[in-house]
Motif scaffolding. Structure first.
Motif, short mmCIF file in Angstrom:
data_model
loop_
_atom_site.label_atom_id
_atom_site.label_comp_id
_atom_site.label_asym_id
_atom_site.label_seq_id
_atom_site.Cartn_x
_atom_site.Cartn_y
_atom_site.Cartn_z
N CYS A 5 0.79 -1.25 -0.05
CA CYS A 5 -0.59 0.21 0.12
C CYS A 5 1.02 1.00 -0.07
N TYR A 6 0.18 2.79 -0.10
CA TYR A 6 1.22 4.03 0.14
C TYR A 6 -0.02 4.44 0.61
N GLU A 7 0.44 4.81 1.99
CA GLU A 7 0.16 5.40 3.38
C GLU A 7 -1.01 6.47 2.92
N LYS A 8 0.14 7.04 2.05
CA LYS A 8 -1.34 8.56 1.94
C LYS A 8 -2.52 8.57 0.77
N CYS A 9 -2.57 7.12 0.77
CA CYS A 9 -3.64 6.94 -0.60
C CYS A 9 -5.10 6.25 0.31
N SER A 10 -5.83 7.62 0.12
CA SER A 10 -7.24 6.93 1.28
C SER A 10 -8.17 5.79 0.86
N THR A 11 -7.80 5.06 -0.39
CA THR A 11 -8.64 3.62 -0.85
C THR A 11 -7.42 2.66 -0.50
N CYS A 12 -6.42 2.43 0.09
CA CYS A 12 -5.47 1.83 0.95
C CYS A 12 -5.46 1.99 1.97
N ARG A 13 -6.26 3.13 3.19
CA ARG A 13 -6.43 3.30 4.57
C ARG A 13 -7.70 2.38 4.30
N LYS A 14 -8.71 2.92 3.62
CA LYS A 14 -10.39 1.87 3.72
C LYS A 14 -9.50 0.67 3.58
N ALA A 15 -8.64 -0.23 2.73
CA ALA A 15 -8.28 -1.06 2.34
C ALA A 15 -7.75 -1.57 3.74
N GLN A 16 -7.52 -1.24 4.20
CA GLN A 16 -6.37 -1.83 5.35
C GLN A 16 -7.46 -2.01 6.92
N ALA A 17 -8.90 -1.04 6.63
CA ALA A 17 -8.96 -0.92 8.10
C ALA A 17 -10.62 -1.96 7.53
N TRP A 18 -10.48 -2.41 6.39
CA TRP A 18 -11.76 -3.58 6.24
C TRP A 18 -10.83 -4.35 6.68
N LEU A 19 -9.89 -5.15 6.32
CA LEU A 19 -9.05 -6.12 6.64
C LEU A 19 -8.83 -5.99 8.20
N GLU A 20 -8.45 -5.08 8.89
CA GLU A 20 -8.63 -5.09 10.23
C GLU A 20 -10.02 -5.93 11.03
N GLU A 21 -10.77 -4.64 10.46
CA GLU A 21 -12.33 -5.01 11.46
C GLU A 21 -12.51 -6.86 10.89
N ARG A 22 -12.38 -7.21 10.22
CA ARG A 22 -12.45 -8.34 10.51
C ARG A 22 -11.21 -9.39 10.22
N LYS A 23 -10.30 -9.07 10.69
CA LYS A 23 -9.33 -9.96 12.22
C LYS A 23 -8.42 -10.49 10.51
N ILE A 24 -8.22 -9.67 9.62
CA ILE A 24 -7.64 -10.68 8.81
C ILE A 24 -5.82 -10.51 9.41
N PRO A 25 -4.89 -11.11 9.19
CA PRO A 25 -3.79 -10.95 9.29
C PRO A 25 -2.90 -10.31 8.34
N ILE A 26 -2.33 -8.91 8.17
CA ILE A 26 -1.47 -8.61 7.42
C ILE A 26 0.47 -8.32 7.59
N GLU A 27 0.99 -8.68 6.48
CA GLU A 27 1.73 -7.81 6.84
C GLU A 27 2.11 -6.90 5.73
N VAL A 28 2.21 -5.53 6.70
CA VAL A 28 2.47 -4.49 5.26
C VAL A 28 3.57 -3.88 4.58
N ARG A 29 2.97 -3.58 3.68
CA ARG A 29 4.50 -3.00 2.95
C ARG A 29 3.87 -1.63 1.99
N ASP A 30 4.86 -0.31 2.37
CA ASP A 30 4.85 0.39 1.88
C ASP A 30 5.31 0.49 0.57
N ILE A 31 4.57 1.00 -0.44
CA ILE A 31 5.38 0.95 -1.43
C ILE A 31 5.87 1.44 -1.50
N LYS A 32 6.21 2.64 -1.42
CA LYS A 32 6.81 3.57 -1.87
C LYS A 32 8.40 3.55 -0.95
#
Length: 115
Positions: A5-32
């Protein structure tokens, strides 16, 4: 799963929140900070089953500045992958990489079906 993802991207933040709400474990990697390599992009592209063009951030400034809409059709797949691996801002995001799938961009219905 890897969440690119890109931390300043609103779509990325929305997707990450969606994953966290569902307790789906992820490894976050900033594309920049850590742009995917050409090999990673090739592997993800092949896993996704999507046209390579879907990996380009066609609404981004860099894509427009480089006039890629006109140039991409004449470029080889290797040239396109090298271009993507050279600048994270050219890559469509977020990208969610699972063991046997890759999702590019956040379309909630698609993510719900896959996950």
């Amino acid at each position: 799963m890897l969440f690119v993802c890109y931390e300043k991207c609103s779509t990325c933040r929305k997707a990450q929140a969606w994953l966290e709400e569902r307790k789906i474990p992820i490894e976050v990697r900033d594309i920049k900070g850590q742009n995917p390599s050409a090999d990673e992009l090739r592997r993800w592209w092949e896993m996704s089953g999507l046209p390579l063009k879907k990996f380009f951030n066609t609404s981004g400034l860099v894509y427009k500045e480089l006039q890629l809409k006109d140039k991409l059709p004449a470029m080889t797949e290797d040239e396109q992958l090298q271009l993507l691996s050279g600048n994270g801002m050219l890559v469509k995001r977020p990208i969610l990489v699972g063991d046997d799938f890759v999702l590019v961009g956040f379309r909630q219905q698609e993510w719900e079906q896959r996950l």
